[in-house]
Design a protein around this motif. Sequence first.
Motif, short mmCIF file in Angstrom:
data_model
loop_
_atom_site.label_atom_id
_atom_site.label_comp_id
_atom_site.label_asym_id
_atom_site.label_seq_id
_atom_site.Cartn_x
_atom_site.Cartn_y
_atom_site.Cartn_z
N GLY A 25 -2.06 28.81 33.12
CA GLY A 25 -3.52 28.59 33.03
C GLY A 25 -4.24 28.98 31.73
O GLY A 25 -4.62 27.95 30.99
N PRO A 26 -4.41 30.17 31.40
CA PRO A 26 -4.98 30.69 30.13
C PRO A 26 -3.90 30.24 29.20
O PRO A 26 -4.24 30.17 27.81
N TYR A 27 -2.54 30.23 29.48
CA TYR A 27 -1.53 30.03 28.70
C TYR A 27 -0.43 28.89 29.04
O TYR A 27 -0.84 28.28 30.26
N SER A 28 0.41 28.37 28.48
CA SER A 28 0.81 27.18 28.63
C SER A 28 2.46 27.09 28.75
O SER A 28 3.03 27.91 28.07
N MET A 29 2.92 26.51 29.72
CA MET A 29 4.58 26.45 29.69
C MET A 29 4.82 25.47 28.69
O MET A 29 4.25 24.13 28.72
N VAL A 30 5.74 25.66 27.70
CA VAL A 30 5.83 24.75 26.57
C VAL A 30 7.19 23.81 26.88
O VAL A 30 7.29 22.81 26.26
N SER A 31 8.02 24.44 27.55
CA SER A 31 9.23 23.49 27.97
C SER A 31 9.72 24.35 29.07
O SER A 31 9.63 25.13 29.50
N PHE A 32 10.68 23.25 29.88
CA PHE A 32 11.45 23.96 30.87
C PHE A 32 12.83 23.02 31.05
O PHE A 32 12.71 21.79 30.84
N LEU A 57 6.41 20.38 26.76
CA LEU A 57 5.21 19.87 27.25
C LEU A 57 4.11 20.07 26.32
O LEU A 57 4.08 20.98 25.32
N ARG A 58 2.97 19.38 26.40
CA ARG A 58 1.69 19.25 25.68
C ARG A 58 0.96 20.79 26.13
O ARG A 58 0.75 20.78 27.38
N PRO A 59 0.63 21.65 25.32
CA PRO A 59 -0.34 22.93 25.62
C PRO A 59 -1.51 22.40 26.48
O PRO A 59 -2.06 21.50 26.21
N ILE A 60 -1.94 23.36 27.55
CA ILE A 60 -2.98 23.00 28.40
C ILE A 60 -4.01 23.76 27.79
O ILE A 60 -5.48 23.54 28.54
N SER A 61 -4.07 24.79 26.96
CA SER A 61 -5.21 25.48 26.46
C SER A 61 -4.97 25.95 25.16
O SER A 61 -4.10 25.53 24.44
N ARG A 76 3.92 24.44 17.72
CA ARG A 76 2.83 24.22 18.42
C ARG A 76 2.29 22.76 18.06
O ARG A 76 1.83 21.89 18.90
N ALA A 77 1.99 22.61 16.76
CA ALA A 77 1.65 21.26 16.33
C ALA A 77 2.36 20.14 17.06
O ALA A 77 1.87 18.90 17.17
N ALA A 78 3.80 20.38 16.84
CA ALA A 78 4.51 19.06 17.29
C ALA A 78 4.42 18.91 18.79
O ALA A 78 4.31 17.72 19.35
N LEU A 79 4.25 20.07 19.53
CA LEU A 79 4.04 20.02 20.97
C LEU A 79 2.55 19.36 21.22
O LEU A 79 2.46 18.42 22.33
N LEU A 80 1.48 19.50 20.50
CA LEU A 80 0.32 19.08 20.55
C LEU A 80 0.26 17.52 20.50
O LEU A 80 -0.37 16.90 21.13
#
Length: 200
Positions: A25-32, A57-61, A76-80
Amino acid sequence: MSSRSRITPTVYVSVDIEADGPIPGPYSMVSFGAAVAGRHDSAGFRRAEPLGFYQELRPISERYDPEALAVSGLDRAALLRDGAEPAVAMREFCDWLEEIRVDEAGRRYRPVMVGYPAPYDWLFLYWYLVNFTGTSPFGHSGCLDVKTLYAARAGVPFAGIGKRSMPAELLPDLPHTHHGLDDAREQAVLFANLMEWRAG
């Protein structure tokens, strides 16, 4: 009715998540990553071919902990820019679970998530499933912690358990890379070894 006739066929799915903070929620799952660990029915437990699923995954926050993100080695930039939309990724994961819950004979198995340790991975996985798909194929409690299972099987206190405290024959000959699919497969082997283990 015997206890064996009441057994619900179960497929155990090893899941490993990487996140950029302590809570969803406040933070993101970036991969699984996920890997089939085994099937359990009235005939007993059988380890399975570790079929796998993986998503970044694209970050949610906007919030993230650089130290937590660094564990995964992801940028992070690549994930976004390139990360999958969480709603799409979680629907694809649910579709994958539907496929692997059916065995070669067409029997349907209930999926149960396994992790080492499970609470952190379950926290993110369950939140993402419910938040982005409205439901969880694992239900609200279909989660099994491998550390707890080891404590029960070995008859040792939970506190202080680590892989170094486990017998060598239980440990997978696989690297722990902090890549979701690699670690899910490692956990799948550990879980299967433990399910087949005769303590003592």
